[in-house]
Design a protein around this motif. Sequence first.
Motif, PDB file in Angstrom:
ATOM      1  N   GLN A 224       0.827  -1.205   0.000  1.00  0.00           N
ATOM      2  CA  GLN A 224       0.000   0.000   0.000  1.00  0.00           C
ATOM      3  C   GLN A 224       0.861   1.255   0.000  1.00  0.00           C
ATOM      4  OE1 GLN A 224      -2.422  -0.955   3.472  1.00  0.00           O
ATOM      5  NE2 GLN A 224      -4.226  -1.187   2.172  1.00  0.00           N
ATOM      6  N   GLN A 228       1.121   4.312  -2.451  1.00  0.00           N
ATOM      7  CA  GLN A 228       0.963   5.655  -1.898  1.00  0.00           C
ATOM      8  C   GLN A 228       2.066   6.567  -2.398  1.00  0.00           C
ATOM      9  OE1 GLN A 228       0.819   5.860   2.395  1.00  0.00           O
ATOM     10  NE2 GLN A 228       0.810   8.086   2.418  1.00  0.00           N
ATOM     11  N   LEU A 258      -5.587  -2.998  -5.259  1.00  0.00           N
ATOM     12  CA  LEU A 258      -4.893  -1.778  -5.663  1.00  0.00           C
ATOM     13  C   LEU A 258      -5.054  -1.573  -7.163  1.00  0.00           C
ATOM     14  CD1 LEU A 258      -1.636  -2.163  -3.527  1.00  0.00           C
ATOM     15  CD2 LEU A 258      -3.612  -0.707  -3.063  1.00  0.00           C
TER      16      LEU A 258
END
Length: 278
Positions: A224, A228, A258
């Motif tokens: 993640q 990001q 994602l």
Amino acid sequence: MKANLAFREFLLKKAWNLTEEWYNSLDQSSVSGVYASRDQATIENLKSQNYAFHKHLAEIFTLDKEDFLEHMNDWIVEIGRDPHHLETPTHEIMREFMRVRIQYLDFLKEFMETQNVSVDRERETQWTRLLVDAFDQIMYKVVEEKSNYLNRTIEKQQSTINELSSPLIQLSNDQALLPLVGNIDTDRAAAILENILRKCTEQDVDLLYIDLSGVYLVDTMVAQQIFQLIDSLRLIGVSSTVVGIRPEIAQTAVSLGLDFSHVTTTATLSQAMAGQTF
């Protein structure tokens, strides 16, 4: 107060004897670190530190607790950050404090027996408690200072390692490469995010190649954070091309849902630089 001052003067006169007696009683077969040093300069410095301790501690009979600890603070910081004491096991430092404390309690008995000063049982008990409490406080603060200093050093080293492990390599006036190697944990991922955003801004990077071909394992949180990073780069006007995503990482990213739709990916760096995307 007169008796307090008399005991203080007694201890000050005995300060150097206390230091020599303490050092000579060290069991060289069972100590390490600064206490086992054979270097004469180190030995003299250790004795000087011990002597300064006695000079400072004697003021416990003239100052209240708060002022006394403030009075001791510079000495505590010096010992807690001293390179030789940093290399000495903490339990050995505490052991030597306890041995010196016994010296003081023995000197209290000697003072009571040899000095022409009227000291009742209540005052003797008060002095004993005062000395024991002072040693406890000083031991705690020295160990705390040592621990805090070591932790700060480790944090600085880790920060340096994280920065070195995420180098931004300038390829042209507006392009750069971020090669990542090894396992990436959450702390390292957070450091990469912070460092790369700053470096891209400082170096006016417009296109960043993120090479993950050397990364074999990431957890869900790290995956993640990598995405990001890509999103954050886009917000500051930097386009990203992700190179060499391994199947394991791809599976993790997909399982998290994602979105790859806005991410440019290539199998190799050469393909990326040649403009071949997937």
